[in-house]
Write a protein that holds these residues in place. Structure first.
Motif, PDB file in Angstrom:
ATOM      1  N   SER A 213       0.617  -1.303  -0.021  1.00  0.00           N
ATOM      2  CA  SER A 213      -0.179  -0.054  -0.001  1.00  0.00           C
ATOM      3  C   SER A 213       0.997   1.331   0.157  1.00  0.00           C
ATOM      4  CB  SER A 213      -0.941  -0.100   1.369  1.00  0.00           C
ATOM      5  OG  SER A 213      -1.777  -0.923   1.166  1.00  0.00           O
ATOM      6  N   GLY A 214       0.236   2.260  -0.404  1.00  0.00           N
ATOM      7  CA  GLY A 214       1.070   3.756  -0.461  1.00  0.00           C
ATOM      8  C   GLY A 214       0.742   4.682  -1.664  1.00  0.00           C
ATOM      9  N   ILE A 215       1.453   5.423  -1.762  1.00  0.00           N
ATOM     10  CA  ILE A 215       1.488   6.588  -2.544  1.00  0.00           C
ATOM     11  C   ILE A 215       2.204   6.483  -3.810  1.00  0.00           C
ATOM     12  CG2 ILE A 215       1.541   9.108  -3.166  1.00  0.00           C
ATOM     13  CD1 ILE A 215       0.977   9.508  -0.268  1.00  0.00           C
ATOM     14  N   TYR A 216       1.956   6.595  -4.943  1.00  0.00           N
ATOM     15  CA  TYR A 216       2.542   6.434  -6.089  1.00  0.00           C
ATOM     16  C   TYR A 216       2.304   7.347  -7.335  1.00  0.00           C
ATOM     17  CZ  TYR A 216       3.328   1.434  -4.545  1.00  0.00           C
ATOM     18  OH  TYR A 216       3.577   0.410  -3.633  1.00  0.00           O
ATOM     19  N   ASN A 217       3.619   7.993  -7.785  1.00  0.00           N
ATOM     20  CA  ASN A 217       3.597   8.644  -8.910  1.00  0.00           C
ATOM     21  C   ASN A 217       3.073   8.053 -10.084  1.00  0.00           C
ATOM     22  OD1 ASN A 217       3.956  11.152  -7.155  1.00  0.00           O
ATOM     23  ND2 ASN A 217       6.301  11.064  -7.975  1.00  0.00           N
ATOM     24  N   MET A 218       2.479   8.497 -11.063  1.00  0.00           N
ATOM     25  CA  MET A 218       2.109   7.775 -12.245  1.00  0.00           C
ATOM     26  C   MET A 218       2.325   8.916 -13.464  1.00  0.00           C
ATOM     27  SD  MET A 218       1.144   5.082 -13.474  1.00  0.00           S
ATOM     28  CE  MET A 218       1.309   4.845 -15.335  1.00  0.00           C
ATOM     29  N   GLY A 219       3.450   8.381 -14.373  1.00  0.00           N
ATOM     30  CA  GLY A 219       3.681   8.812 -15.236  1.00  0.00           C
ATOM     31  C   GLY A 219       4.621   8.159 -16.315  1.00  0.00           C
ATOM     32  N   ASP A 220       4.762   8.818 -17.837  1.00  0.00           N
ATOM     33  CA  ASP A 220       5.649   8.019 -18.714  1.00  0.00           C
ATOM     34  C   ASP A 220       6.849   8.360 -18.435  1.00  0.00           C
ATOM     35  OD1 ASP A 220       3.016   7.619 -20.010  1.00  0.00           O
ATOM     36  OD2 ASP A 220       3.424   9.408 -21.346  1.00  0.00           O
ATOM     37  N   ASP A 221       7.854   7.348 -18.984  1.00  0.00           N
ATOM     38  CA  ASP A 221       9.200   7.291 -18.765  1.00  0.00           C
ATOM     39  C   ASP A 221      10.030   8.566 -19.058  1.00  0.00           C
ATOM     40  OD1 ASP A 221       8.735   4.617 -17.700  1.00  0.00           O
ATOM     41  OD2 ASP A 221       9.098   3.922 -19.944  1.00  0.00           O
ATOM     42  N   GLU A 222       9.687   9.284 -20.014  1.00  0.00           N
ATOM     43  CA  GLU A 222      10.409  10.449 -20.349  1.00  0.00           C
ATOM     44  C   GLU A 222       9.827  11.901 -20.502  1.00  0.00           C
ATOM     45  OE1 GLU A 222      13.043  10.163 -23.702  1.00  0.00           O
ATOM     46  OE2 GLU A 222      12.609   8.071 -23.812  1.00  0.00           O
ATOM     47  N   PRO A 223      10.096  13.020 -19.809  1.00  0.00           N
ATOM     48  CA  PRO A 223       9.439  14.299 -19.950  1.00  0.00           C
ATOM     49  C   PRO A 223       9.439  14.675 -21.544  1.00  0.00           C
ATOM     50  CG  PRO A 223      11.333  14.474 -18.906  1.00  0.00           C
ATOM     51  CD  PRO A 223      11.390  12.954 -19.091  1.00  0.00           C
ATOM     52  N   ILE A 224       8.409  15.635 -21.764  1.00  0.00           N
ATOM     53  CA  ILE A 224       8.889  15.985 -23.167  1.00  0.00           C
ATOM     54  C   ILE A 224       8.480  17.555 -23.250  1.00  0.00           C
ATOM     55  CG2 ILE A 224       7.579  16.246 -25.522  1.00  0.00           C
ATOM     56  CD1 ILE A 224       6.840  13.142 -25.260  1.00  0.00           C
ATOM     57  N   SER A 225       9.192  18.209 -23.988  1.00  0.00           N
ATOM     58  CA  SER A 225       9.015  19.790 -24.000  1.00  0.00           C
ATOM     59  C   SER A 225       7.687  20.145 -24.747  1.00  0.00           C
ATOM     60  CB  SER A 225      10.160  20.477 -24.565  1.00  0.00           C
ATOM     61  OG  SER A 225      10.267  20.305 -26.086  1.00  0.00           O
ATOM     62  N   THR A 226       7.061  21.167 -24.469  1.00  0.00           N
ATOM     63  CA  THR A 226       5.866  21.534 -25.356  1.00  0.00           C
ATOM     64  C   THR A 226       6.379  21.790 -26.631  1.00  0.00           C
ATOM     65  OG1 THR A 226       4.929  22.760 -23.137  1.00  0.00           O
ATOM     66  CG2 THR A 226       4.157  23.295 -25.350  1.00  0.00           C
ATOM     67  N   ASN A 227       7.520  22.396 -26.995  1.00  0.00           N
ATOM     68  CA  ASN A 227       8.067  22.579 -28.335  1.00  0.00           C
ATOM     69  C   ASN A 227       8.266  21.422 -28.968  1.00  0.00           C
ATOM     70  OD1 ASN A 227       8.211  25.581 -28.000  1.00  0.00           O
ATOM     71  ND2 ASN A 227      10.380  25.343 -27.400  1.00  0.00           N
ATOM     72  N   GLU A 228       8.612  20.237 -28.459  1.00  0.00           N
ATOM     73  CA  GLU A 228       8.597  19.204 -29.018  1.00  0.00           C
ATOM     74  C   GLU A 228       7.313  18.406 -29.268  1.00  0.00           C
ATOM     75  OE1 GLU A 228      10.619  14.139 -28.701  1.00  0.00           O
ATOM     76  OE2 GLU A 228      10.835  15.698 -27.119  1.00  0.00           O
ATOM     77  N   LEU A 229       6.501  18.808 -28.368  1.00  0.00           N
ATOM     78  CA  LEU A 229       4.914  18.550 -28.432  1.00  0.00           C
ATOM     79  C   LEU A 229       4.291  18.943 -29.789  1.00  0.00           C
ATOM     80  CD1 LEU A 229       2.441  16.979 -27.448  1.00  0.00           C
ATOM     81  CD2 LEU A 229       2.021  18.623 -25.880  1.00  0.00           C
ATOM     82  N   PHE A 293       7.480   1.367 -18.926  1.00  0.00           N
ATOM     83  CA  PHE A 293       5.880   1.157 -19.422  1.00  0.00           C
ATOM     84  C   PHE A 293       5.909   0.795 -20.829  1.00  0.00           C
ATOM     85  CE2 PHE A 293       5.244   3.720 -15.376  1.00  0.00           C
ATOM     86  CZ  PHE A 293       3.922   2.594 -14.718  1.00  0.00           C
ATOM     87  N   PRO A 294       4.883   0.088 -20.952  1.00  0.00           N
ATOM     88  CA  PRO A 294       4.824  -0.561 -22.431  1.00  0.00           C
ATOM     89  C   PRO A 294       4.718   0.592 -23.255  1.00  0.00           C
ATOM     90  CG  PRO A 294       2.726  -0.997 -21.080  1.00  0.00           C
ATOM     91  CD  PRO A 294       3.959  -0.416 -20.175  1.00  0.00           C
ATOM     92  N   ILE A 295       4.237   1.901 -22.953  1.00  0.00           N
ATOM     93  CA  ILE A 295       3.859   2.787 -24.284  1.00  0.00           C
ATOM     94  C   ILE A 295       4.793   3.940 -24.001  1.00  0.00           C
ATOM     95  CG2 ILE A 295       2.385   4.293 -25.129  1.00  0.00           C
ATOM     96  CD1 ILE A 295       1.547   1.383 -25.498  1.00  0.00           C
ATOM     97  N   ASP A 296       5.805   4.093 -24.912  1.00  0.00           N
ATOM     98  CA  ASP A 296       6.622   5.496 -24.596  1.00  0.00           C
ATOM     99  C   ASP A 296       5.995   6.741 -24.711  1.00  0.00           C
ATOM    100  OD1 ASP A 296       7.697   6.278 -27.473  1.00  0.00           O
ATOM    101  OD2 ASP A 296       7.492   4.305 -27.761  1.00  0.00           O
ATOM    102  N   PRO A 297       6.504   7.734 -24.159  1.00  0.00           N
ATOM    103  CA  PRO A 297       5.526   8.689 -24.274  1.00  0.00           C
ATOM    104  C   PRO A 297       5.050   9.470 -25.804  1.00  0.00           C
ATOM    105  CG  PRO A 297       7.863   9.347 -23.571  1.00  0.00           C
ATOM    106  CD  PRO A 297       7.492   7.908 -23.602  1.00  0.00           C
ATOM    107  N   ARG A 298       6.217   9.218 -26.731  1.00  0.00           N
ATOM    108  CA  ARG A 298       5.918   9.702 -28.136  1.00  0.00           C
ATOM    109  C   ARG A 298       5.028   8.860 -28.780  1.00  0.00           C
ATOM    110  NH1 ARG A 298      10.596  10.428 -26.081  1.00  0.00           N
ATOM    111  NH2 ARG A 298      11.629  12.627 -26.254  1.00  0.00           N
ATOM    112  N   THR A 299       5.080   7.614 -28.558  1.00  0.00           N
ATOM    113  CA  THR A 299       4.007   6.601 -29.098  1.00  0.00           C
ATOM    114  C   THR A 299       2.683   7.172 -28.587  1.00  0.00           C
ATOM    115  OG1 THR A 299       5.617   4.713 -29.545  1.00  0.00           O
ATOM    116  CG2 THR A 299       3.645   4.240 -29.439  1.00  0.00           C
ATOM    117  N   GLY A 300       2.706   7.168 -27.359  1.00  0.00           N
ATOM    118  CA  GLY A 300       1.426   7.266 -26.514  1.00  0.00           C
ATOM    119  C   GLY A 300       0.903   8.852 -27.118  1.00  0.00           C
TER     120      GLY A 300
END
Length: 309
Positions: A213-229, A293-300
């Motif tokens: 039990s506990g607190i868990y952050n949830m996010g993709d494996d790499e951050p992305i800049s808005t410009n890259e987005l 995680f199975p889905i990398d941030p860019r693919t997602g």
């Protein structure tokens, strides 16, 4: 397993049902109860008290009041829904035979702004009724004694996206689609996104594995800049990105002016689009026994953008 999902008709709920159906028997709990593919039956909140809900093995609590970037919602609405409903469903969990409880909180309950990388051991400093109501719900869960055979998981996802999402990512897509140049290129930021497919994967792991039990952050494996987005959005449309690096102070003033006129680019939305907000997902990956995680941030993100079309 018999799984009860609150807020089952929402964005994350709909994606979870599509992912979990066939693996488990799914029941819904929502303010509306139309039939939904993959759901055995959807109950109303009043059914918690009349005993009509069958025996449940796990509860996934999604129902809540989302962040209102137009600042129109009264503060008490957030606490009534985000805190009050969580208390109600968690009390039901404690009295029931269910063994697992997953509460969807938010990274904003931990920190409105992030310097460096956000981890689960941060002292929470939410700002505004959205984050404050979520942290109150977390505190309620943490304050209750838990039977030895029960487990709870508080998930703090960063910006969630995926098919059916209607948030800021959809707004950004609409701006780029119209051929409007991106004027915020001077804000060279990084932020963590969360693919709804990775959320579904994590939920399946939490309800089927023996995880503390506990607190868990949830996010993709790499951050992305808005410009890259922006570049990814343009690529999905077959367009060349047009990114303008306009003076930050000028754009901040423009956002205030637009906010006064109730236009889409208000100060809150400007901050959400340009802030640095990077969260670590190391704890939940370690708990699930995975390296990534199975889905990398860019693919997602590309999958989400394709759904907008």
């Amino acid at each position: 397993m018999n799984i009860l999902i609150t807020g089952i008709h929402g964005f994350v709920g709909s994606n979870l049902v599509a992912y979990l159906k066939g693996k488990h028997t799914i029941y819904g709990l929502d303010i509306v109860s139309p039939e939904k593919d993959g759901v055995e039956k959807t109950f109303s909140w009043a059914d918690l008290e009349n005993g009509s809900i069958p025996q449940i093995d796990a509860i996934i609590h999604l129902a809540g009041k989302a962040h209102d970037t137009k600042n129109k919602a009264e503060a008490d609405v957030y606490f009534k829904i985000n805190t009050g409903l969580t208390q109600t469903i968690y009390d039901y969990f404690l009295a029931s035979q269910a063994k697992k409880f997953i509460f969807f909180s938010t990274a904003k309950a931990a920190a409105d702004k992030v310097d460096g990388i956000l981890t689960e051991d941060v002292v929470p400093t939410p700002v505004g009724p959205y984050g404050e109501s979520k942290i109150k719900a977390e505190e309620y869960i943490l304050s209750k004694d838990l039977a030895a055979d029960k487990q709870f998981y508080i998930l703090r996802p960063c910006m969630i996206h995926g098919p059916g999402n209607k948030g800021n990512l959809n707004l950004l897509y609409s701006v780029v689609r119209k051929g409007i140049p991106w004027p915020l290129g001077a804000f060279d930021n990084l932020r963590t996104f969360t693919s709804v497919e990775n959320i579904c994967f994590a939920v399946q792991g939490l309800i089927t594995k023996d995880i503390a039990s506990g607190i868990y952050n949830m996010g993709d494996d790499e951050p992305i800049s808005t410009n890259e987005l922006i570049a990814i959005i343009c690529e999905s449309m077959g367009k060349k990105p047009h990114i303008w690096k306009i003076n930050k102070s000028f754009m901040t003033g423009m956002a205030k002016f637009c906010g006064f006129l109730h236009l889409p680019l208000n100060p809150e939305r400007l901050r959400k689009l340009t802030e640095n907000y990077v969260a670590s997902n190391a704890k939940i990956k370690s708990a699930l026994g995975i390296d990534c995680f199975p889905i990398d941030p860019r693919t997602g993100l590309k999958s989400t953008l394709q759904s907008f079309r």
